[in-house]
Design a protein around this motif. Sequence first.
Motif, PDB file in Angstrom:
ATOM      1  N   GLY A 199       0.816  -1.219   0.000  1.00 34.79           N
ATOM      2  CA  GLY A 199       0.000   0.000   0.000  1.00 34.79           C
ATOM      3  C   GLY A 199       0.841   1.257   0.000  1.00 34.79           C
ATOM      4  O   GLY A 199       0.515   2.240  -0.672  1.00 34.79           O
ATOM      5  N   ALA A 200       1.954   1.256   0.739  1.00 35.94           N
ATOM      6  CA  ALA A 200       2.836   2.428   0.769  1.00 35.94           C
ATOM      7  C   ALA A 200       3.497   2.649  -0.579  1.00 35.94           C
ATOM      8  O   ALA A 200       3.614   3.797  -1.042  1.00 35.94           O
ATOM      9  CB  ALA A 200       3.899   2.259   1.859  1.00 35.94           C
ATOM     10  N   ILE A 201       3.915   1.577  -1.240  1.00 37.25           N
ATOM     11  CA  ILE A 201       4.509   1.719  -2.575  1.00 37.25           C
ATOM     12  C   ILE A 201       3.473   2.262  -3.552  1.00 37.25           C
ATOM     13  O   ILE A 201       3.760   3.167  -4.345  1.00 37.25           O
ATOM     14  CB  ILE A 201       5.082   0.373  -3.060  1.00 37.25           C
ATOM     15  CG1 ILE A 201       6.291  -0.022  -2.228  1.00 37.25           C
ATOM     16  CG2 ILE A 201       5.460   0.441  -4.542  1.00 37.25           C
ATOM     17  CD1 ILE A 201       6.786  -1.437  -2.484  1.00 37.25           C
ATOM     18  N   ALA A 202       2.255   1.747  -3.495  1.00 34.36           N
ATOM     19  CA  ALA A 202       1.192   2.208  -4.390  1.00 34.36           C
ATOM     20  C   ALA A 202       0.844   3.671  -4.132  1.00 34.36           C
ATOM     21  O   ALA A 202       0.645   4.439  -5.073  1.00 34.36           O
ATOM     22  CB  ALA A 202      -0.047   1.335  -4.239  1.00 34.36           C
ATOM     23  N   ARG A 203       0.790   4.073  -2.856  1.00 32.50           N
ATOM     24  CA  ARG A 203       0.491   5.473  -2.547  1.00 32.50           C
ATOM     25  C   ARG A 203       1.630   6.386  -2.964  1.00 32.50           C
ATOM     26  O   ARG A 203       1.409   7.542  -3.298  1.00 32.50           O
ATOM     27  CB  ARG A 203       0.211   5.632  -1.044  1.00 32.50           C
ATOM     28  CG  ARG A 203      -1.140   5.061  -0.676  1.00 32.50           C
ATOM     29  CD  ARG A 203      -1.489   5.322   0.748  1.00 32.50           C
ATOM     30  NE  ARG A 203      -1.481   6.749   1.014  1.00 32.50           N
ATOM     31  CZ  ARG A 203      -1.316   7.266   2.216  1.00 32.50           C
ATOM     32  NH1 ARG A 203      -1.134   6.477   3.247  1.00 32.50           N
ATOM     33  NH2 ARG A 203      -1.332   8.554   2.402  1.00 32.50           N
ATOM     34  N   TRP A 204       2.859   5.870  -2.951  1.00 30.07           N
ATOM     35  CA  TRP A 204       4.013   6.653  -3.385  1.00 30.07           C
ATOM     36  C   TRP A 204       3.979   6.860  -4.905  1.00 30.07           C
ATOM     37  O   TRP A 204       4.332   7.929  -5.396  1.00 30.07           O
ATOM     38  CB  TRP A 204       5.292   5.947  -2.955  1.00 30.07           C
ATOM     39  CG  TRP A 204       6.538   6.643  -3.355  1.00 30.07           C
ATOM     40  CD1 TRP A 204       7.017   7.818  -2.860  1.00 30.07           C
ATOM     41  CD2 TRP A 204       7.472   6.227  -4.343  1.00 30.07           C
ATOM     42  NE1 TRP A 204       8.191   8.138  -3.476  1.00 30.07           N
ATOM     43  CE2 TRP A 204       8.496   7.177  -4.393  1.00 30.07           C
ATOM     44  CE3 TRP A 204       7.540   5.128  -5.177  1.00 30.07           C
ATOM     45  CZ2 TRP A 204       9.565   7.068  -5.260  1.00 30.07           C
ATOM     46  CZ3 TRP A 204       8.609   5.013  -6.036  1.00 30.07           C
ATOM     47  CH2 TRP A 204       9.603   5.979  -6.075  1.00 30.07           C
ATOM     48  N   ILE A 205       3.543   5.837  -5.648  1.00 29.71           N
ATOM     49  CA  ILE A 205       3.491   5.923  -7.107  1.00 29.71           C
ATOM     50  C   ILE A 205       2.311   6.773  -7.565  1.00 29.71           C
ATOM     51  O   ILE A 205       2.449   7.579  -8.488  1.00 29.71           O
ATOM     52  CB  ILE A 205       3.411   4.510  -7.726  1.00 29.71           C
ATOM     53  CG1 ILE A 205       4.713   3.760  -7.475  1.00 29.71           C
ATOM     54  CG2 ILE A 205       3.125   4.579  -9.217  1.00 29.71           C
ATOM     55  CD1 ILE A 205       4.665   2.299  -7.868  1.00 29.71           C
ATOM     56  N   MET A 206       1.149   6.587  -6.944  1.00 25.41           N
ATOM     57  CA  MET A 206      -0.070   7.300  -7.353  1.00 25.41           C
ATOM     58  C   MET A 206      -0.021   8.739  -6.867  1.00 25.41           C
ATOM     59  O   MET A 206       0.093   8.987  -5.675  1.00 25.41           O
ATOM     60  CB  MET A 206      -1.302   6.604  -6.771  1.00 25.41           C
ATOM     61  CG  MET A 206      -2.619   7.256  -7.126  1.00 25.41           C
ATOM     62  SD  MET A 206      -3.177   7.007  -8.801  1.00 25.41           S
ATOM     63  CE  MET A 206      -3.528   5.278  -8.816  1.00 25.41           C
ATOM     64  N   PRO A 207      -0.101   9.705  -7.800  1.00 24.14           N
ATOM     65  CA  PRO A 207      -0.058  11.105  -7.376  1.00 24.14           C
ATOM     66  C   PRO A 207      -1.345  11.500  -6.640  1.00 24.14           C
ATOM     67  O   PRO A 207      -2.398  10.925  -6.869  1.00 24.14           O
ATOM     68  CB  PRO A 207       0.076  11.866  -8.691  1.00 24.14           C
ATOM     69  CG  PRO A 207      -0.482  10.959  -9.720  1.00 24.14           C
ATOM     70  CD  PRO A 207      -0.216   9.566  -9.240  1.00 24.14           C
ATOM     71  N   GLY A 208      -1.224  12.468  -5.783  1.00 22.42           N
ATOM     72  CA  GLY A 208      -2.374  12.949  -5.032  1.00 22.42           C
ATOM     73  C   GLY A 208      -2.155  12.818  -3.541  1.00 22.42           C
ATOM     74  O   GLY A 208      -1.282  12.095  -3.088  1.00 22.42           O
ATOM     75  N   ALA A 209      -2.955  13.534  -2.799  1.00 20.13           N
ATOM     76  CA  ALA A 209      -2.816  13.526  -1.349  1.00 20.13           C
ATOM     77  C   ALA A 209      -4.010  12.802  -0.740  1.00 20.13           C
ATOM     78  O   ALA A 209      -5.073  13.375  -0.583  1.00 20.13           O
ATOM     79  CB  ALA A 209      -2.732  14.950  -0.820  1.00 20.13           C
ATOM     80  N   GLU A 210      -3.849  11.535  -0.439  1.00 15.74           N
ATOM     81  CA  GLU A 210      -4.874  10.786   0.264  1.00 15.74           C
ATOM     82  C   GLU A 210      -4.562  10.847   1.749  1.00 15.74           C
ATOM     83  O   GLU A 210      -3.428  10.634   2.153  1.00 15.74           O
ATOM     84  CB  GLU A 210      -4.910   9.316  -0.193  1.00 15.74           C
ATOM     85  CG  GLU A 210      -5.316   9.120  -1.628  1.00 15.74           C
ATOM     86  CD  GLU A 210      -4.138   9.170  -2.569  1.00 15.74           C
ATOM     87  OE1 GLU A 210      -2.988   9.184  -2.103  1.00 15.74           O
ATOM     88  OE2 GLU A 210      -4.371   9.231  -3.769  1.00 15.74           O
ATOM     89  N   SER A 211      -5.558  11.139   2.532  1.00 16.13           N
ATOM     90  CA  SER A 211      -5.324  11.201   3.974  1.00 16.13           C
ATOM     91  C   SER A 211      -5.667   9.842   4.584  1.00 16.13           C
ATOM     92  O   SER A 211      -6.702   9.670   5.199  1.00 16.13           O
ATOM     93  CB  SER A 211      -6.175  12.306   4.587  1.00 16.13           C
ATOM     94  OG  SER A 211      -7.536  12.056   4.331  1.00 16.13           O
ATOM     95  N   MET A 212      -4.788   8.883   4.355  1.00 16.94           N
ATOM     96  CA  MET A 212      -4.970   7.531   4.892  1.00 16.94           C
ATOM     97  C   MET A 212      -3.960   7.301   5.992  1.00 16.94           C
ATOM     98  O   MET A 212      -2.819   7.716   5.891  1.00 16.94           O
ATOM     99  CB  MET A 212      -4.724   6.478   3.813  1.00 16.94           C
ATOM    100  CG  MET A 212      -5.711   6.438   2.714  1.00 16.94           C
ATOM    101  SD  MET A 212      -5.267   5.069   1.631  1.00 16.94           S
ATOM    102  CE  MET A 212      -6.285   5.434   0.249  1.00 16.94           C
ATOM    103  N   GLY A 213      -4.398   6.599   6.990  1.00 14.26           N
ATOM    104  CA  GLY A 213      -3.492   6.223   8.057  1.00 14.26           C
ATOM    105  C   GLY A 213      -2.800   4.909   7.733  1.00 14.26           C
ATOM    106  O   GLY A 213      -2.927   4.358   6.630  1.00 14.26           O
ATOM    107  N   LEU A 235      -2.716  -0.057  -6.978  1.00 15.90           N
ATOM    108  CA  LEU A 235      -2.858   1.158  -7.781  1.00 15.90           C
ATOM    109  C   LEU A 235      -4.237   1.228  -8.419  1.00 15.90           C
ATOM    110  O   LEU A 235      -4.858   2.300  -8.462  1.00 15.90           O
ATOM    111  CB  LEU A 235      -1.772   1.211  -8.859  1.00 15.90           C
ATOM    112  CG  LEU A 235      -0.376   1.551  -8.384  1.00 15.90           C
ATOM    113  CD1 LEU A 235       0.635   1.324  -9.500  1.00 15.90           C
ATOM    114  CD2 LEU A 235      -0.304   2.989  -7.893  1.00 15.90           C
ATOM    115  N   ILE A 236      -4.725   0.092  -8.895  1.00 13.69           N
ATOM    116  CA  ILE A 236      -6.077   0.047  -9.462  1.00 13.69           C
ATOM    117  C   ILE A 236      -7.104   0.410  -8.396  1.00 13.69           C
ATOM    118  O   ILE A 236      -8.024   1.202  -8.635  1.00 13.69           O
ATOM    119  CB  ILE A 236      -6.366  -1.342 -10.069  1.00 13.69           C
ATOM    120  CG1 ILE A 236      -5.505  -1.562 -11.312  1.00 13.69           C
ATOM    121  CG2 ILE A 236      -7.842  -1.507 -10.400  1.00 13.69           C
ATOM    122  CD1 ILE A 236      -5.522  -2.988 -11.825  1.00 13.69           C
ATOM    123  N   LEU A 237      -6.946  -0.144  -7.214  1.00 12.57           N
ATOM    124  CA  LEU A 237      -7.866   0.148  -6.115  1.00 12.57           C
ATOM    125  C   LEU A 237      -7.809   1.622  -5.721  1.00 12.57           C
ATOM    126  O   LEU A 237      -8.853   2.256  -5.512  1.00 12.57           O
ATOM    127  CB  LEU A 237      -7.563  -0.738  -4.919  1.00 12.57           C
ATOM    128  CG  LEU A 237      -8.480  -0.587  -3.719  1.00 12.57           C
ATOM    129  CD1 LEU A 237      -9.908  -0.951  -4.086  1.00 12.57           C
ATOM    130  CD2 LEU A 237      -7.989  -1.440  -2.575  1.00 12.57           C
TER     131      LEU A 237
END
Length: 84
Positions: free
Chosen positions: A15-29, A73-75
Motif C-alpha cells: 500500500g505504501a509503494i502504491a500510494r508513493w506511485i499514485m499522485p495525489g494527497a490521500e489522507s490515509m493512516g 494502484l487500481i484500487l
Amino acid sequence: MFHLLWMFIVGIVVGAIARWIMPGAESMGLVMTGIVGIAGSFIGGFIARLFSKPADGAIVHPAGLVLSVIGALILLFVVKKFGL
C-alpha cells in the motif's frame, strides 16, 4: 496468527509503494494503507491467475509483489475516482 501479521505487514509495504506511485494527497493512516495493500494483493492475484497459473505446490505467484502493487494502484484509482 503470524500469518495474519505477516499479511498485514506486506499489505502496508504494498500500500505504501502504491500510494508513493499514485499522485495525489490521500489522507490515509497506517491501517487504511495496509487494507489497501491487502486488497490490492487480492486484485493482483486475480489478475495473475487470469494470465498464468502458478506451479503446482507454489505458495505465491512469481510476479506477486509487482502485481500486488498494480492491484493496489487500481484500487487507489477507483477510490479516488468514485470517492469510496
